[in-house]
Design an enzyme around this catalytic site. Structure first.
Site, PDB file in Angstrom:
ATOM      1  N   ASP A 121       0.816  -1.209   0.000  1.00 21.50           N
ATOM      2  CA  ASP A 121       0.000   0.000   0.000  1.00 21.50           C
ATOM      3  C   ASP A 121       0.848   1.257   0.000  1.00 21.50           C
ATOM      4  O   ASP A 121       1.918   1.298   0.611  1.00 21.50           O
ATOM      5  CB  ASP A 121      -0.903   0.021   1.239  1.00 21.50           C
ATOM      6  CG  ASP A 121      -1.994  -1.035   1.177  1.00 21.50           C
ATOM      7  OD1 ASP A 121      -2.466  -1.305   0.068  1.00 21.50           O
ATOM      8  OD2 ASP A 121      -2.362  -1.570   2.234  1.00 21.50           O
ATOM      9  N   MET A 341       0.279   6.036  12.950  1.00 21.22           N
ATOM     10  CA  MET A 341       1.292   5.055  12.583  1.00 21.22           C
ATOM     11  C   MET A 341       1.748   5.133  11.128  1.00 21.22           C
ATOM     12  O   MET A 341       2.779   4.570  10.774  1.00 21.22           O
ATOM     13  CB  MET A 341       0.785   3.650  12.914  1.00 21.22           C
ATOM     14  CG  MET A 341       0.546   3.455  14.415  1.00 21.22           C
ATOM     15  SD  MET A 341      -0.194   1.878  14.867  1.00 21.22           S
ATOM     16  CE  MET A 341       1.106   0.731  14.419  1.00 21.22           C
TER      17      MET A 341
END
Length: 434
Positions: A121, A341
């Site tokens: 991703d 994150m």
């Protein structure tokens, strides 16, 4: 680049059975490289990323036998390490981030492994330092060639040691565990990831003969053994898909039952969606979400705006923040989503704003969602899926919208969700592959 056409505004009704967990599958499939004996794995999801990893294992020399839908037998008896030097491996491994987890098993069993810089991703930097620092702690030599983009690691004798990980990386922890189980002596891993999928990997390795204590905590102790044997393992249902279905039910005002959820392994996921006002009933191990015309976001005790943020387990998983964000669009109230994150995971909100959502992107990590309370529907548009989770969030938005939407680059969704259009169409959605 494939696309889907979504006709929105249709409430759904029925059962959505969650697939096997993608993140667990990638770990336990790599663990089959640790033994020359047969390993049988059940509930493997039929998704692009998992199928690509199975192809890589086959190309490496692993014998793969399909036993039934979702059940496979693997035997890594005759591994061909020369395949790691081929252009075919470079192409396949670079397209799959999960390929990084072949490093630990190959290093432990054969003393050598290499991979190209893995893909995955586009959600910001995803460094691999934790993997290689951990393997270096065990005695491996590491090299990176910036000209070719290849990471190489080798070791004649891995030796157990104490290490404090620089981050609680899930794939990094998995890689280090799989290397340490065959290292000489005792390895102690502090600040280890402790997600249910890491626990599942550890339990599988223990059944294969590994000696691991502290499973479920962030402090693992591993006593190295000479060799591992075969085993049989069943993969948990995918917690990310379960959370996605909860958000889908709320956004579309649908009545959905999610069976066999292993609720005891979901951590704070159900409670987080309940704080958004979503009603649900736990019926044994099934989650039932009734059709709701409205749902209201909770506040903190002092009345301030609720914040949902991600954190390593047992905190809220970052993979569901995109679902939380899109679900808040039609809630009553305001929500602050804080993505800590990853750097670029919230940039898909511009598409939701084009659909009529009231979202303020504060910075790359924070977005404020002002709920529409279903007083105004979203409108269908054409958009592109940037990653797996954002893609499903856009699909949920499209299913709740008025009119027709087209989602391009649907291959991103297919990487993580098995036959998602077929399963949704079976309970009333109107989705067509273009």
């Amino acid at each position: 680049m494939a696309s889907i056409q979504v006709e929105g505004g249709h409430p759904l009704k029925g059962t959505l059975r969650p697939q096997g967990a993608k993140n667990e599958a990638l770990q336990v499939l790599c663990a089959t490289l640790l033994t020359e004996e047969e390993v049988t794995i059940h509930n493997i999801p039929n998704i692009r990323d998992v199928n690509k990893l199975i192809e890589i294992l086959q190309d490496l020399g692993v014998r793969v036998e399909r036993l039934a839908k979702g059940s496979y037998r693997f035997q890594a008896k005759n591994i061909n390490l020369e395949y790691l030097e081929t252009p075919a491996f470079a192409q396949k491994a670079a397209a799959l981030r999960g390929s990084v987890m072949i490093l630990g098993p190959l290093l432990a069993r054969f003393g050598y492994a290499r991979i190209p810089k893995p893909g995955g991703d586009k959600i910001g930097r995803r460094r691999l330092d934790t993997h290689f620092l951990g393997l270096q702690n065990l005695g491996a030599d590491f090299q990176y060639d910036p000209a070719t983009g290849y990471y190489s690691i080798q070791a004649r004798n891995l030796r157990g040691t104490y290490m404090l990980l620089d981050e609680a990386s899930v794939t990094g922890t998995a890689n280090i565990i799989m290397a340490a189980v065959l290292a000489k002596g005792t390895t102690t891993i502090y600040h280890a990831a402790c997600e249910p999928y890491i626990q599942q990997l550890c339990h599988m390795l223990v059944r294969m003969g590994a000696r691991i204590s502290g499973i479920g905590s962030n402090l693992l102790t591993i006593e190295g053994v000479e060799a591992l044997g075969g085993t049989e393992h069943s993969i948990l249902p995918d917690m990310i898909e379960i959370g996605s279905f909860i958000g889908l039910a709320a956004m579309t005002g649908s009545e959905i039952t999610i069976p066999n959820c292993h609720i005891d392994q979901l951590g704070c996921i159900p409670r987080t969606f309940q704080r958004m006002g979503i009603a649900m009933e736990f019926r044994g191990d099934d989650i039932y979400i009734p059709a709701q015309s409205h749902y209201e976001i909770d506040t903190f005790m002092d009345g301030s705006i609720l914040t949902i943020s991600d954190a390593p387990w047992p905190g809220f998983t970052p993979d569901l923040l995109s679902i939380v964000l899109v679900t808040a669009i039609q809630a009553r109230g305001t929500l602050l989503v804080h993505q800590k994150m990853f750097e670029s995971r919230l940039f898909f909100v511009d598409k939701l704003i084009d659909m009529g959502a009231q979202i303020i992107l504060c910075d790359p990590h924070r977005a404020t969602v002002i709920g529409l309370d279903k007083k105004m529907p979203l409108r269908g548009i054409r958009m592109t899926s940037p990653d797996i989770r954002a893609g499903v969030a856009l699909l949920i938005a499209a299913l709740s919208a008025e009119g027709t939407s087209i989602i391009d680059n649907v291959e991103q969704i297919d990487r993580g969700y098995e036959n998602i259009d077929g399963r949704l169409n079976a309970i009333g959605a109107k989705i067509k592959r273009l």
